[in-house]
Every structure is written in structure tokens, then in C-alpha cells.
Design an enzyme around this catalytic site. Structure first.
Site, PDB file in Angstrom:
ATOM      1  N   TRP A   1       0.358  -1.388  -0.037  1.00  0.00           N
ATOM      2  CA  TRP A   1      -0.223   0.386  -0.334  1.00  0.00           C
ATOM      3  C   TRP A   1       0.596   1.235   0.000  1.00  0.00           C
ATOM      4  CZ3 TRP A   1       1.908   2.347   4.098  1.00  0.00           C
ATOM      5  CH2 TRP A   1       2.478   0.896   5.314  1.00  0.00           C
ATOM      6  N   ASN A   2       2.407   1.068   0.156  1.00  0.00           N
ATOM      7  CA  ASN A   2       3.100   2.607   0.430  1.00  0.00           C
ATOM      8  C   ASN A   2       3.057   3.678  -0.435  1.00  0.00           C
ATOM      9  OD1 ASN A   2       4.470   0.180  -0.148  1.00  0.00           O
ATOM     10  ND2 ASN A   2       6.193   1.317   0.794  1.00  0.00           N
TER      11      ASN A   2
ATOM     12  N   LYS B   1      -2.612  -7.377  -7.990  1.00  0.00           N
ATOM     13  CA  LYS B   1      -3.450  -7.889  -6.800  1.00  0.00           C
ATOM     14  C   LYS B   1      -2.664  -6.766  -6.061  1.00  0.00           C
ATOM     15  CE  LYS B   1      -3.089  -9.328  -2.824  1.00  0.00           C
ATOM     16  NZ  LYS B   1      -3.962  -7.721  -2.216  1.00  0.00           N
ATOM     17  N   PRO B   2      -3.325  -5.115  -5.673  1.00  0.00           N
ATOM     18  CA  PRO B   2      -2.773  -4.357  -4.923  1.00  0.00           C
ATOM     19  C   PRO B   2      -3.383  -4.526  -3.473  1.00  0.00           C
ATOM     20  CG  PRO B   2      -4.940  -3.739  -6.649  1.00  0.00           C
ATOM     21  CD  PRO B   2      -4.527  -4.568  -6.801  1.00  0.00           C
ATOM     22  N   ALA B   3      -2.650  -3.601  -2.396  1.00  0.00           N
ATOM     23  CA  ALA B   3      -3.667  -3.920  -1.020  1.00  0.00           C
ATOM     24  C   ALA B   3      -4.614  -4.326  -1.407  1.00  0.00           C
ATOM     25  CB  ALA B   3      -2.659  -3.246  -0.376  1.00  0.00           C
TER      26      ALA B   3
ATOM     27  N   GLY C   1       6.532  -6.705  -0.925  1.00  0.00           N
ATOM     28  CA  GLY C   1       5.973  -6.157  -0.031  1.00  0.00           C
ATOM     29  C   GLY C   1       7.036  -6.590   1.225  1.00  0.00           C
ATOM     30  N   SER C   2       6.295  -7.630   2.497  1.00  0.00           N
ATOM     31  CA  SER C   2       6.851  -7.944   3.601  1.00  0.00           C
ATOM     32  C   SER C   2       7.820  -9.562   3.335  1.00  0.00           C
ATOM     33  CB  SER C   2       6.301  -7.486   4.513  1.00  0.00           C
ATOM     34  OG  SER C   2       4.990  -8.501   4.474  1.00  0.00           O
TER      35      SER C   2
ATOM     36  N   GLU D   1      10.905  -8.399  -3.545  1.00  0.00           N
ATOM     37  CA  GLU D   1      11.500  -6.955  -3.452  1.00  0.00           C
ATOM     38  C   GLU D   1      10.824  -6.806  -1.782  1.00  0.00           C
ATOM     39  OE1 GLU D   1      13.481  -5.209  -4.658  1.00  0.00           O
ATOM     40  OE2 GLU D   1      13.447  -5.363  -6.997  1.00  0.00           O
ATOM     41  N   LEU D   2      11.618  -7.147  -0.475  1.00  0.00           N
ATOM     42  CA  LEU D   2      11.411  -7.278   0.545  1.00  0.00           C
ATOM     43  C   LEU D   2      11.748  -5.812   1.292  1.00  0.00           C
ATOM     44  CD1 LEU D   2      12.032 -10.797   0.522  1.00  0.00           C
ATOM     45  CD2 LEU D   2       9.658  -9.715   0.162  1.00  0.00           C
TER      46      LEU D   2
ATOM     47  N   CYS E   1      10.359   1.234   1.617  1.00  0.00           N
ATOM     48  CA  CYS E   1      11.112   0.112   1.716  1.00  0.00           C
ATOM     49  C   CYS E   1      12.768   1.000   1.743  1.00  0.00           C
ATOM     50  CB  CYS E   1      10.995  -0.553   0.470  1.00  0.00           C
ATOM     51  SG  CYS E   1      11.156  -0.120  -0.824  1.00  0.00           S
TER      52      CYS E   1
ATOM     53  N   GLU F   1      12.601  -3.661  10.769  1.00  0.00           N
ATOM     54  CA  GLU F   1      12.371  -2.587   9.880  1.00  0.00           C
ATOM     55  C   GLU F   1      11.162  -1.295  10.142  1.00  0.00           C
ATOM     56  OE1 GLU F   1       9.947  -3.649   6.552  1.00  0.00           O
ATOM     57  OE2 GLU F   1      10.920  -1.678   5.169  1.00  0.00           O
TER      58      GLU F   1
ATOM     59  N   GLU G   1      13.853  -5.372 -10.059  1.00  0.00           N
ATOM     60  CA  GLU G   1      13.144  -4.363 -10.626  1.00  0.00           C
ATOM     61  C   GLU G   1      14.336  -3.183 -11.220  1.00  0.00           C
ATOM     62  OE1 GLU G   1      10.462  -3.984  -7.939  1.00  0.00           O
ATOM     63  OE2 GLU G   1       9.476  -5.732  -8.937  1.00  0.00           O
TER      64      GLU G   1
HETATM   65  P1  NAD Z   1       2.518  -7.545   3.315  1.00  0.00           P
HETATM   66  O1  NAD Z   1       3.989  -8.234   2.897  1.00  0.00           O
HETATM   67  O2  NAD Z   1       1.305  -7.464   4.454  1.00  0.00           O
HETATM   68  O3  NAD Z   1       2.022  -7.081   1.580  1.00  0.00           O
HETATM   69  C1  NAD Z   1       1.786  -6.609   0.861  1.00  0.00           C
HETATM   70  C2  NAD Z   1       1.213  -7.522  -0.226  1.00  0.00           C
HETATM   71  O4  NAD Z   1       0.865  -8.635  -0.466  1.00  0.00           O
HETATM   72  C3  NAD Z   1      -0.244  -6.769  -0.644  1.00  0.00           C
HETATM   73  O5  NAD Z   1      -1.024  -6.930  -1.634  1.00  0.00           O
HETATM   74  C4  NAD Z   1      -1.150  -8.306   0.722  1.00  0.00           C
HETATM   75  O6  NAD Z   1      -2.091  -8.406   0.435  1.00  0.00           O
HETATM   76  C5  NAD Z   1      -0.285  -9.085  -0.212  1.00  0.00           C
HETATM   77  N1  NAD Z   1      -0.141 -10.570   0.939  1.00  0.00           N
HETATM   78  C6  NAD Z   1       0.147 -10.108   1.824  1.00  0.00           C
HETATM   79  N2  NAD Z   1      -0.155 -11.675   1.911  1.00  0.00           N
HETATM   80  C7  NAD Z   1      -0.137 -12.436   1.107  1.00  0.00           C
HETATM   81  C8  NAD Z   1      -0.429 -14.204   1.002  1.00  0.00           C
HETATM   82  N3  NAD Z   1       0.103 -15.184   1.903  1.00  0.00           N
HETATM   83  N4  NAD Z   1      -0.148 -14.328  -0.614  1.00  0.00           N
HETATM   84  C9  NAD Z   1      -0.322 -13.220  -0.990  1.00  0.00           C
HETATM   85  N5  NAD Z   1      -0.248 -12.010  -0.174  1.00  0.00           N
HETATM   86  C10 NAD Z   1      -0.400 -11.475   0.600  1.00  0.00           C
HETATM   87  O7  NAD Z   1       3.539  -6.175   3.423  1.00  0.00           O
HETATM   88  P2  NAD Z   1       2.995  -4.743   3.968  1.00  0.00           P
HETATM   89  O8  NAD Z   1       2.662  -4.601   5.136  1.00  0.00           O
HETATM   90  O9  NAD Z   1       1.467  -4.010   3.074  1.00  0.00           O
HETATM   91  O10 NAD Z   1       3.984  -3.489   2.735  1.00  0.00           O
HETATM   92  C11 NAD Z   1       5.264  -2.374   3.014  1.00  0.00           C
HETATM   93  C12 NAD Z   1       6.491  -3.858   2.738  1.00  0.00           C
HETATM   94  O11 NAD Z   1       6.407  -3.648   1.975  1.00  0.00           O
HETATM   95  C13 NAD Z   1       7.101  -3.296   3.827  1.00  0.00           C
HETATM   96  O12 NAD Z   1       8.372  -4.073   4.196  1.00  0.00           O
HETATM   97  C14 NAD Z   1       8.421  -2.646   2.430  1.00  0.00           C
HETATM   98  O13 NAD Z   1       9.390  -2.525   3.278  1.00  0.00           O
HETATM   99  C15 NAD Z   1       8.007  -3.489   1.765  1.00  0.00           C
HETATM  100  N6  NAD Z   1       8.802  -2.828   0.485  1.00  0.00           N
HETATM  101  C16 NAD Z   1       9.643  -2.996  -0.224  1.00  0.00           C
HETATM  102  C17 NAD Z   1       9.773  -2.600  -1.354  1.00  0.00           C
HETATM  103  C18 NAD Z   1      11.647  -3.199  -2.085  1.00  0.00           C
HETATM  104  O14 NAD Z   1      11.044  -2.421  -3.118  1.00  0.00           O
HETATM  105  N7  NAD Z   1      12.330  -3.747  -1.712  1.00  0.00           N
HETATM  106  C19 NAD Z   1       9.335  -1.409  -2.639  1.00  0.00           C
HETATM  107  C20 NAD Z   1       8.324  -1.569  -1.182  1.00  0.00           C
HETATM  108  C21 NAD Z   1       7.559  -1.590  -0.322  1.00  0.00           C
END
Ligand code: NAD
Length: 488
Positions: free
Chosen positions: A154-155, A178-180, A231-232, A253-254, A287, A388, A465
Site C-alpha cells: 500500500w505504500n 493484486k494491490p493491497a 511487500g514484507s 522486493e522485501l 522500503c 524495519e 527491478e
Molecule cells: P505485506 O507483505 O503485508 O503485503 C504486501 C502485499 O502482499 C499486499 O498486496 C498483500 O495483500 C499481499 N499478501 C499478504 N499476504 C499474502 C499471502 N499470504 N499471499 C499472497 N499475497 C499476500 O506488506 P505491507 O506491510 O503491506 O507492505 C510494506 C512492506 O513492503 C514493507 O516491508 C516494505 O519494506 C516493503 N516494500 C519493499 C519494497 C522494495 O522494493 N524492496 C518497496 C516497497 C515496500
């Protein structure tokens, strides 16, 4: 204050059409006011299956087009996003919370990345080897992978998606995104706008649902050949284990905890400005935000004072108000998690130099706001150093020298980016070699260039990326051996 009239109801975007918004519904709320700004259909396995099948059906036609034609179409879609920034930016601010100015920057940046890959379409070259044997040559072809599942947080909903869409589409893949679940609105509208500009039905589909349902259905769908995830770290690990069952390709990309190192001979004013901007844009929820600041002892007081003054001067408020620099955190859950990390850190030590709490009174109490916060010398093993931290707080430590700064910087489990501020080029070069991460800025920070590959190591994931290197993650290489004179 700019009034934003946003209340949109949207369904999934599949096979070139926006589906009607229908139950089960999810309300999307403005993080600054908690007002409902839209409703979306909560997609589950059934919608994901339809979207993946639409992408699969579109695959043969899309990948059969010439790469230059795909580039032109992606370029027109990017242009359409730029033309629609006035419509999309208020939606993004309303669902995400970021200041309107940052929402506009994000959308223009998404368009820029798509334009970059559209431009690279005509430049793609491969490898040929002559004389493997007499009259025999070898050629390396690039083939698209197939349907790509793109999952983003979502960020930065639109730029993080564009990073995947650009190389994936130009290379001939089709995409289901699939967005957040809290930020689907701008993305769903963006998909419609890109198709109105000429993207063929099924090339890019969007489902809006939760991670555990729509996300997992997408990752495990047998027709999805690659998952591009941002994501995370815990979710990335879960996705990795699910993708293993089917040998799916992955880009992860975590999370990150980027260190910034300021040496005594740096331009201290510029470094302090970069630290403030790098920590507080998007309310610290990036991130590659600067999450740890290490400053040489001899100049530490000056830098600390400058960073504290900058944090105090930030205007906190609703993203829709002009002049606001720091919006709310994205959600109650996000603010709770951030405040918990701050509290656990301070239990072990550290001094709050400014901020530390929620802004009091007025309309800010309706949203998930937190003051910009600077913490001096928390313990090196505390959450602010080892986890983080996704919120507006910057820890600062004094360091003896570059060696000590690098030791602390590399102690983190993350390895996304880092920056070094110095006028000594050999110190900068040494730091760039020794810092364990995927990107090091020298006398600069946080700006990601489309021309260079971006991606982390360690707990920050793998795969790249940006850069022409991104094509490697959306294509398979195939070797073809040609015998010119079949009779010989
Ligand atoms: P998150 O992992 O909770 O969610 C990210 C996405 O994954 C959402 O769309 C969510 O619905 C989906 N998701 C959640 N559980 C899932 C599952 N079991 N199976 C498939 N999809 C699933 O992350 P967040 O807390 O919403 O986002 C913030 C994180 O993203 C931070 O850790 C940040 O550092 C990271 N991030 C990384 C980068 C990068 O380029 N490295 C860029 C931006 C954000």
C-alpha cells in the site's frame, strides 16, 4: 483545504472491462479522516481464476506482436496515465494518505517507468555465436514467461506496480495484479485508463482482495508462471514456499533498513536535508527510506541539530491540504506497530530529541498521525536498529570512523540500500564495496533510476527491478543451434 469528492465503487478489472462493484464489499477509508472514500468488490479465488484465464487467453496475441509495437502501446498507456494525474492523484491520496503533491509525483513516476521500458523495446538485443562447429551457429532467444502475478503493498501502489508492468508487458507477458486490500482504487482506475489508451483486453488485469485469499490464489494458480512480489519479508518467505510447489519464477522486493553514513568531510547541510527527506517522505513508509543514521563523532552535534530542526519544521496534516509535508500513517495497525517498535526501543535506552507522540487536538485526532521523531543513540540491538521501522522516526548514532559505521550498517538483517556522504572519493569507493546491499548512493540518497537495476539482498529479497536487467526476470533464455548446410 482542497475538497476531494471521492467516493468510487469499483469491481475487478478483467479482460479489458471494469466489472460492477458487488458483494462482498470492502470499504476503503481515508487514513487522515477515516471517511469512506470508496468501495470495492473483495475478490477471491473465483475472480482470480477468471483474471488469470483472461491473461492466459490474451497471451498468444500479445506475445505474437512485434516488440516495438508492444513498446508503442505501453508508451501510449503511460501517456494516458500522465494525462489522468488530476483524476488519479486525489484517489491515491484519499486511499493511501500521502500528500497530494507526493501522489502526483508517484503517478508521474509510474508513467516514467512505463515510458522507459516502452523506449527500451526497440533496443533489445540478444547473443549469437558463430562457428560452434563448421557451419553451425548458436542463437539465444528471449521468450516471455507467460502470465505474471504482480502483488504490491500500500505504500506506493502505482509505482511498485509499474516497475513490474513495464518489463513484463514489453517482454510479451500478460499480468494479473493484486494491490493491497486498502489501496485498490487508483490501480483499478489506472488499468481502465491504460486499456482505453490501447492495451488489449486481458493484457493487464486487476483483482482487489486480501493477501490470504486473492493473493494466495494468484500465487498458487497453475497458469501463473511468475510471481513478482513487493511487500514484507515474512510474506515474501511465505510466497516463496508456495511458489516452490510449481517451480514458479520469483522476484521478491522485501523490507529494508537503509543506513546513511555521514563522514566528517561531508557537505553537512545537504546530508541533513537528505536525511530528513529520506526518512519522512510518505510518512516514513518506504522500503528505501533512510532508517538508520550514523554520523562521525566530530560533526555529529552539528548534523543532529540540523536534522532535529528540520523535523520540527515539517508541516503535519491531511494530505489534501496545501503545504502539508507529513501525512498520517496508512492505518491504525501500521501506527500501532510503529509505536510499539518505538516504545520497545526506548525501554532499552535512547533519548527522544523531538516528537515521540501523536500530534494533539484538532482534526489530526481523526487520523493515524504521529509526530516526526528523532531518537539519539538507542541501543544497537534495539528494534530501531534491527527491525524495519515503517514510520516517521529516525535513530541517530555517533560513530568513530568509517569502519565502525560499516560494521553497524552491515549488522542489519536487511540489505536493500545505503548511502555514504563524504568528499573523500576513496572512502566512498571503499564503502560502496563493503556495504552489504543492492544499491549504494554516494552524496545522494533514495532516488531510484530506471537506468540502473534495483533490488536487495539478505532479508530484502532477490531479483532486480528497473534497468534493462529487469527483462532477465520476465523472460526465459532459449538456445537455438542452427546448422546452415543440413546435408553436411
Ligand atoms: P505485506 O507483505 O503485508 O503485503 C504486501 C502485499 O502482499 C499486499 O498486496 C498483500 O495483500 C499481499 N499478501 C499478504 N499476504 C499474502 C499471502 N499470504 N499471499 C499472497 N499475497 C499476500 O506488506 P505491507 O506491510 O503491506 O507492505 C510494506 C512492506 O513492503 C514493507 O516491508 C516494505 O519494506 C516493503 N516494500 C519493499 C519494497 C522494495 O522494493 N524492496 C518497496 C516497497 C515496500
Amino acid at each position: 483545504m482542497t475538497a476531494i469528492d471521492t467516493s468510487v465503487d469499483l469491481g475487478a478489472f478483467i479482460a479489458g472491462s471494469a466489472e460492477p462493484c458487488s458483494a462482498p464489499l470492502q470499504e476503503i477509508r481515508d487514513p487522515a479522516t477515516q471517511r469512506v472514500v470508496g468501495r470495492v468488490t473483495v475478490s477471491g479465488a473465483e475472480e482470480v481464476d477468471r483474471a488469470v484465464r483472461a491473461a492466459h487467453e490474451a497471451l498468444a496475441g500479445w506475445s505474437a506482436r512485434g516488440v516495438a509495437e508492444r513498446g508503442q502501446i505501453v508508451g501510449r498507456a503511460a501517456h494516458a496515465i500522465r494525462a489522468a494525474v488530476d483524476e488519479l492523484a486525489p484517489l491515491l491520496t484519499a486511499e493511501q494518505g500521502k500528500p497530494l503533491r507526493e501522489a502526483r509525483m508517484e503517478l508521474n513516476r509510474a508513467a516514467e517507468t512505463l515510458e522507459h521500458y516502452a523506449g527500451l523495446a526497440k533496443e533489445l538485443r540478444g547473443v549469437s555465436v558463430f562457428g560452434l562447429d563448421p557451419g553451425v551457429s548458436g542463437h539465444v532467444l528471449r521468450r516471455p514467461l507467460g502470465v505474471v502475478g504482480a502483488i504490491v503493498p500500500w505504500n506506493f501502489p502505482t509505482t511498485l506496480l509499474a516497475n513490474k508492468l513495464g518489463p513484463a508487458l514489453v517482454a510479451g507477458n500478460t499480468v494479473v495484479a493484486k494491490p493491497a486490500d486498502t489501496t485498490p482504487l487508483a490501480t483499478l482506475r489506472m488499468a481502465a485508463i491504460m486499456h482505453e489508451a490501447g492495451l488489449p483486453p486481458g493484457a493487464f488485469n486487476v483483482v482487489a482482495g486480501r493477501g490470504a485469499e486473492a493473493g494466495e490464489a494468484l500465487v498458487t494458480h497453475p497458469l501463473v508462471r511468475k510471481v513478482a512480489f513487493t511487500g514484507s519479508t515474512p510474506t515474501g518467505r511465505r510466497i516463496m514456499s508456495m511458489a516452490a510447489a510449481d517451480n514458479k519464477r520469483l522476484t521478491l522486493e522485501l523490507g529494508g533498513s537503509d543506513p546513511m553514513i555521514v563522514l566528517a568531510d561531508a557537505d553537512l547541510g545537504r546530508a541533513a536535508s537528505a536525511a530528513s527527506m529520506g526518512r519522512f517522505f510518505n510518512c516514513g513508509q518506504a522500503c528505501l527510506a533512510i532508517k538508520r543514521l550514523y554520523v562521525a563523532e566530530s560533526v555529529a552535534d552539528e548534523v543532529i541539530e540540523a536534522v532535529v530542526q528540520k523535523a520540527r519544521r515539517l508541516t503535519v496534516g491531511r494530505g489534501t491540504e496545501s503545504g502539508v509535508q507529513l501525512g498520517p500513517l496508512h492505518s491504525e495497525r501500521q501506527r500501532d506497530a510503529f509505536e510499539d517498535q518505538l516504545a520497545r526501543t526506548l525501554e532499552g535506552g535512547g533519548e527522544v530529541l523531538t516528537g515521540g507522540g501523536r500530534p494533539e487536538g484538532g482534526e489530526l485526532s481523526d487520523g493515524w498521525f504521529h509526530e516526526p521523531t528523532i531518537v539519539l543513540e538507542p541501543p544497537h540491538g534495539s528494534p530501531m536498529a534491527t527491525e524495519e521501522v515503517f514510520g516517521p522516526a529516525l535513530p541517530i548514532w555517533r560513530v568513530r570512523d568509517l569502519d565502525q559505521a560499516i560494521e553497524y550498517a552491515n549488522a542489519s538483517p536487511f540489505g536493500l540500500g545505503s548511502s555514504v556522504w563524504t568528499s573523500d572519493l576513496s572512502a566512498a569507493a571503499e564503502a560502496a564495496e563493503r556495504l552489504d546491499c543492492g544499491y549504494t548512493w554516494i552524496n545522494s540518497a533514495t532516488k531510484v533510476y530506471d537506468e540502473l537495476p534495483f533490488g536487495g539482498i539478505k532479508a530484502s529479497g532477490f531479483g532486480k527491478e528497473h534497468g534493462s536487467e529487469a527483462f532477465d526476470y520476465y523472460t526465459d533464455l532459449k538456445a537455438v543451434v542452427v546448422r546452415a548446410r543440413p546435408g553436411e
